[in-house]
Design an enzyme around this catalytic site. Structure first.
Site, PDB file in Angstrom:
ATOM      1  N   SER A 239      -3.958 -11.635  -6.948  1.00  0.00           N
ATOM      2  CA  SER A 239      -3.333 -12.076  -5.698  1.00  0.00           C
ATOM      3  C   SER A 239      -4.265 -12.787  -4.722  1.00  0.00           C
ATOM      4  O   SER A 239      -3.813 -13.304  -3.700  1.00  0.00           O
ATOM      5  CB  SER A 239      -2.686 -10.878  -4.980  1.00  0.00           C
ATOM      6  OG  SER A 239      -3.664  -9.943  -4.554  1.00  0.00           O
ATOM      7  N   LYS A 284       0.016  -5.681   2.877  1.00  0.00           N
ATOM      8  CA  LYS A 284      -0.950  -6.748   3.166  1.00  0.00           C
ATOM      9  C   LYS A 284      -0.716  -7.356   4.544  1.00  0.00           C
ATOM     10  O   LYS A 284      -1.672  -7.706   5.245  1.00  0.00           O
ATOM     11  CB  LYS A 284      -0.891  -7.810   2.071  1.00  0.00           C
ATOM     12  CG  LYS A 284      -1.468  -7.306   0.755  1.00  0.00           C
ATOM     13  CD  LYS A 284      -1.361  -8.314  -0.370  1.00  0.00           C
ATOM     14  CE  LYS A 284      -1.970  -7.746  -1.650  1.00  0.00           C
ATOM     15  NZ  LYS A 284      -1.861  -8.662  -2.794  1.00  0.00           N
TER      16      LYS A 284
END
EC number: 3.4.21.53
Length: 352
Positions: A239, A284
């Site tokens: 990611s 996140k």
């Protein structure tokens, strides 16, 4: 009797569960350095090509997972996570497919990070006009997976069902788009080209659904015209790709992409610049805002998870390509805000 019942409840509460917990992890500025003391070093090092000073931050985010291939956290831990908006409870199999050992999981995660770094370099340099090429090699094959007995360690994957493969990300996306249907994988093995028939298997994706998977860990290798080294310790998965690519572009072009702002983001990236979905987007965003970011670049494919979970003070802009991410940063830099840019709410048809 009551005491025995209480004891039984406590014992059960402390037993391992078949779930994992995702929570916000460390934050790293791709334009800065990481490590301590003599081990401190830049996340991006470029040699053999002119670089430029920049400002602001381009943070990549991580998610910490509680749980191992041997078992998940206790039911007591899960009860605490279920009421914490910054944590998510997901099936353990979404992180560790059945039959996978912890060692295999760690190797696969490390391979995904290495692959994402290679893809980030390829995407950034291709965006700037350089040709980097690329090959994808099978590192490990998961026991009981779709690839078991068909693909082998050392196979160089050249195409998947007719689509050319130049990096690990393009292979992953090809499998996701193809689904759990028979596919022809062309590989180079022992100097010869072979066509292998594989049927991807569906596995839990962590959001209540499933995704097709080959069950291989791959390594990608590119041939850039100059040296780009990316460093990040003890972090796995794919990611970080988009943010590494943005950091490379910022270092190789005059001026500052961020205009001095604190920007964070996440997303996989392929060598052609395509930005893909990731897991743990809610965690996140929370980590980004806690670190001081005011702008967050999110994969467009994650918009459904973004809406309704954006922390106060954080503008979230969806992107689907590296070029789109760069254009977003340039517009925010030049206009002074993200107010006129697309939102995830508009993408999923929600009000606001």
């Amino acid at each position: 009797m009551a005491g025995a019942a209480v004891l039984l409840v406590l014992v059960v509460a402390l037993l391992p569960s078949p779930y994992a917990i995702e929570q916000p992890g460390p934050v790293y500025d791709t334009l800065g350095s990481a490590g301590a003391g003599k081990d401190r070093a830049p996340l991006i090092t470029i040699e053999g090509e002119k670089t430029y000073p920049t400002s602001g931050r381009l943070d990549l985010l991580t998610v910490s997972v509680l749980g191992t291939a041997q078992g998940g956290p206790s039911w007591l831990d899960l009860a605490e996570a279920w009421i914490d908006p910054q944590k998510a409870v997901i099936p353990l199999e979404a992180v560790f497919p059945r039959g996978e050992t912890q060692q295999q999981a760690d190797r696969e995660s490390a391979a995904q990070m290495t692959g994402s770094q290679q893809s980030a370099i390829a995407a950034a340099l291709s965006r700037l006009g350089d040709d980097v090429g690329g090959t994808v090699t099978v590192g490990t094959v998961q026991r009981g997976s779709a690839a078991a007995g068909r693909l082998e360690e050392g196979d160089v994957v050249t195409s998947f069902d007719g689509e050319a493969i130049t990096d690990s990300c393009s292979l992953q996306n090809a499998v996701l788009e193809h689904g759990a249907r028979p596919a022809t994988v062309v590989v180079r093995r022992d100097g010869a080209t072979r066509s292998v028939r594989v049927v991807p298997k569906r596995v839990p994706d962590g959001s209540g659904g499933t995704r097709p998977l080959l069950g291989v860990a791959t390594t990608a290798k590119i041939d850039p015209p100059f040296t780009v080294d990316l460093r990040i310790d003890d972090v796995g998965g794919p990611s970080a790709g988009m943010m590494f690519a943005l950091g490379i572009v910022d270092r190789l072009t005059p001026g500052s992409l961020t205009g001095g702002r604190h920007v964070a983001g996440t997303g996989t990236i392929c060598g052609d610049g395509e930005v893909g979905a990731i897991g743990g987007i809610v965690q996140k965003m929370a980590a980004a805002r806690a670190a001081g970011a005011t702008l967050f670049l999110a994969p467009e494919e994650n918009c459904g998870e973004v809406v309704g979970h954006i922390p106060s003070g954080l503008d979230v802009v969806p992107v689907s390509t590296l070029s789109g991410a760069i254009e977003t940063l340039e517009k925010v830099r030049d206009q002074g805000s993200a107010r006129a840019l697309p939102t995830c709410a508009a993408q999923v048809g929600s009000p606001g």
